[in-house]
Design an enzyme around this catalytic site. Sequence first.
Site, mmCIF file in Angstrom:
data_model
loop_
_atom_site.group_PDB
_atom_site.id
_atom_site.type_symbol
_atom_site.label_atom_id
_atom_site.label_comp_id
_atom_site.label_asym_id
_atom_site.label_seq_id
_atom_site.Cartn_x
_atom_site.Cartn_y
_atom_site.Cartn_z
ATOM 1 N N GLU A 88 18.038 -44.153 -50.233
ATOM 2 C CA GLU A 88 17.883 -44.134 -48.780
ATOM 3 C C GLU A 88 16.640 -44.935 -48.399
ATOM 4 O O GLU A 88 15.524 -44.551 -48.739
ATOM 5 C CB GLU A 88 17.746 -42.693 -48.285
ATOM 6 C CG GLU A 88 17.418 -42.560 -46.815
ATOM 7 C CD GLU A 88 17.031 -41.146 -46.426
ATOM 8 O OE1 GLU A 88 16.242 -40.980 -45.472
ATOM 9 O OE2 GLU A 88 17.496 -40.188 -47.085
ATOM 10 N N LYS A 117 20.824 -32.231 -43.839
ATOM 11 C CA LYS A 117 19.478 -32.283 -44.404
ATOM 12 C C LYS A 117 18.631 -31.192 -43.760
ATOM 13 O O LYS A 117 18.488 -31.163 -42.530
ATOM 14 C CB LYS A 117 18.842 -33.654 -44.158
ATOM 15 C CG LYS A 117 17.414 -33.760 -44.668
ATOM 16 C CD LYS A 117 16.859 -35.164 -44.539
ATOM 17 C CE LYS A 117 16.380 -35.477 -43.145
ATOM 18 N NZ LYS A 117 15.587 -36.736 -43.109
#
Length: 224
Positions: free
Chosen positions: A50, A139
């Site tokens: 990411e 998340k």
Amino acid sequence: MSAPEPAVERKGCVPDLLETAVVVVVRTANAAGMNALAEALIRGGVRHMEITTTVPAALDCIASVQAEAGDRIHVGAGTVLDVRTAKDAIRAGARFIVSPVIDPAIVDAAKTQGVPVIPGCMTPTEILAALRLEVDCIKLFPGRVATPGFFADMLGPFPNARLMPTGNVDLATMPQYLRAGAVAVGVGKAIVDPAAFAHGEWDLIAARATDFVELARRTKGRRQ
């Protein structure tokens, strides 16, 4: 009225995430060496990288790394705070979108393009909102607040939620999160230490990545 953009099919991203359980979060002060970093992570067994939008020229980095690495790694865009950034990241080749917040517009922008989206949540109300949007994973952020015990508590009312902590994840806490029910973890400086990145210590980063990937595999195996 202009025609809608064609959907983009991104195969394998989420299944790979559930299997390897490690997303490496890259937040660096410069973009130099990003492709070399990706190669080091691949050597370490990482399948998800990411690149946050706070990295200079982040979208160019995503495009370059994904083009060079191909299917050996899924490159996603992190710290996505608005729809325009989400769309730009997807055009650049991002295979998943991560945000620190739950924004239905960002979720819709990613899902419309067939791209997995991982919004950030902290409260039961936010988790429920994310589940109703049928996101791919949630998340829980920041990890210093969302402790392993917090994960276990949230999976009580939301047993089918795919939860992933970001922040506060190292070799000591990762097994605790996975045993508490996290499907994956987001790991930053514990793998991509700023000094190691700045000095191009790719072997060190690859070795750290291997440690996390192998420990995650062992921990998930014991849990099953």
